[in-house]
Write an enzyme that holds these catalytic residues in place. Structure first.
Site, PDB file in Angstrom:
ATOM      1  CG  ASN A   9      -1.707   1.213   1.451  1.00 38.84           C
ATOM      2  OD1 ASN A   9      -1.775   2.057   0.551  1.00 38.84           O
ATOM      3  ND2 ASN A   9      -2.335   1.328   2.614  1.00 38.84           N
ATOM      4  CE  LYS A  11      -0.269   3.258   4.751  1.00 37.98           C
ATOM      5  NZ  LYS A  11      -0.207   3.412   6.206  1.00 37.98           N
ATOM      6  CG  HIS A  95      -5.854   1.966   5.235  1.00 37.59           C
ATOM      7  ND1 HIS A  95      -5.467   2.937   6.138  1.00 37.59           N
ATOM      8  CD2 HIS A  95      -4.815   1.106   5.135  1.00 37.59           C
ATOM      9  CE1 HIS A  95      -4.239   2.669   6.545  1.00 37.59           C
ATOM     10  NE2 HIS A  95      -3.821   1.555   5.959  1.00 37.59           N
ATOM     11  CD  GLU A  97      -2.968   5.545   6.830  1.00 32.77           C
ATOM     12  OE1 GLU A  97      -2.899   5.551   5.590  1.00 32.77           O
ATOM     13  OE2 GLU A  97      -2.056   5.096   7.557  1.00 32.77           O
ATOM     14  CD  GLU A 165      -3.535  -2.413   7.395  1.00 34.40           C
ATOM     15  OE1 GLU A 165      -2.425  -2.647   6.938  1.00 34.40           O
ATOM     16  OE2 GLU A 165      -4.168  -1.375   7.135  1.00 34.40           O
ATOM     17  N   GLY A 171       2.422   2.278  10.887  1.00 32.45           N
ATOM     18  CA  GLY A 171       3.442   3.325  10.804  1.00 32.45           C
ATOM     19  C   GLY A 171       4.133   3.638  12.116  1.00 32.45           C
ATOM     20  CB  SER A 209       4.952  -1.799  12.269  1.00 33.95           C
ATOM     21  OG  SER A 209       4.604  -0.444  12.503  1.00 33.95           O
TER      22      SER A 209
HETATM   23  P1  PGA Z   1       2.787   0.350   7.724  1.00 41.58           P
HETATM   24  O1  PGA Z   1       1.318   0.564   7.112  1.00 41.58           O
HETATM   25  O2  PGA Z   1       3.330  -0.919   7.128  1.00 41.58           O
HETATM   26  O3  PGA Z   1       3.551   1.572   7.288  1.00 41.58           O
HETATM   27  O4  PGA Z   1       2.632   0.255   9.197  1.00 41.58           O
HETATM   28  C1  PGA Z   1       0.448  -0.521   6.910  1.00 41.58           C
HETATM   29  C2  PGA Z   1      -0.837  -0.040   6.312  1.00 41.58           C
HETATM   30  O5  PGA Z   1      -1.339   1.005   6.712  1.00 41.58           O
HETATM   31  O6  PGA Z   1      -1.414  -0.710   5.417  1.00 41.58           O
END
Ligand code: PGA
Length: 248
Positions: A9, A11, A95, A97, A165, A171, A209
């Protein structure tokens, strides 16, 4: 056991030159990773370009969001048929976010997942608790509710992927213990019994992460059928090392 899926992803990252270089390197080195299916989900602006980079390769293409409607007066939005037209096979919906930045409820997420499935795409439905919800002992209840409300009833293993997640792991460099991941993935598998045909074949990804250093441990957990990777998916070396951790 379903075939593992390693999904990147990207982003809101990347301009044309970086996007092309990243996709091209993943395509060139994909065969060396062995077993898992590889998927890249670039930002909408790069989907057309990345489609050219991955065409004819085993690397699949996906998007990060879609609108619930197939077309119409929705300025700035992108529909699932448009994504399919560009060569996408997957789209991430719900997601955390998007749930937090855009106030998307599970009902909206389910409508987006249905739109994806109508267009012939597989919806990657994301669920997960916040840190305060985990601290309050509400993880199981919350994730079960998100599955019931976000996954369209009658989904099939071919058009549904679920990503667990934990919001606090995204992150942050923090990850749940393998026992915590096992508990939630087991619960998701059971909840899918009420939502999907062949629930045992629906892939359930872990996300938050994931790095080369922790991939082997996380990917070995029962009912973890791959990973959804943010930060580490922006480096071909890291993304491919995580994919390699599945195969070996
Ligand atoms: P990350 O994000 O690997 O940077 O923690 C995962 C995600 O949001 O899909």
């Amino acid at each position: 056991m379903p075939r593992s899926l390693i999904a990147g992803n990207w982003k809101m990252n990347g301009l044309s030159a970086d996007g092309w270089a990243l996709a091209d390197e993943i395509v060139r080195r994909a065969a060396a990773t062995g077993g898992p299916e590889l998927l890249v989900c670039p930002p909408a602006t790069l989907i057309g370009l990345v489609a050219e980079a991955v065409v004819g390769s085993p690397v699949a293409l996906g998007a990060q969001d879609c609108h619930p409607d197939d077309s119409g007066a929705h300025t700035g939005d992108i529909s699932a048929p448009m994504l399919a037209d560009l060569g996408c096979r997957y789209v991430i919906v719900g997601h955390s976010e998007r749930r937090s930045d855009h106030g998307e409820t599970s009902a909206v997420v389910a409508a987006k997942a249905k739109a994806a499935q109508r267009a012939g795409l597989a919806a990657i439905v994301c669920v997960g608790e916040t840190w305060s919800e985990r601290e309050a002992g509400r993880t199981a209840e919350l994730v079960a509710t998100q599955i019931r409300e976000s996954v369209p009833g009658g989904s099939a293993a071919a058009n549904l992927v679920v990503a667990y997640e934990p919001v606090w792991a995204i992150g942050s460099g923090r990850t749940p213990t393998v026992a915590q991941v096992a508990e939630v993935h087991g619960l998701i598998r059971r909840e899918l019994g009420g939502r999907a045909s062949e629930p045992g074949n629906v892939r359930i990804l872990y996300g938050g992460s994931v790095k080369p250093a922790n991939a082997r441990e996380l990917l070995a957990v029962p009912h973890v059928n791959g990973a959804l990777i943010g930060g580490a998916s922006l480096k071909a070396d890291d993304f491919l090392a995580i994919a390699g951790a599945v195969a070996s």
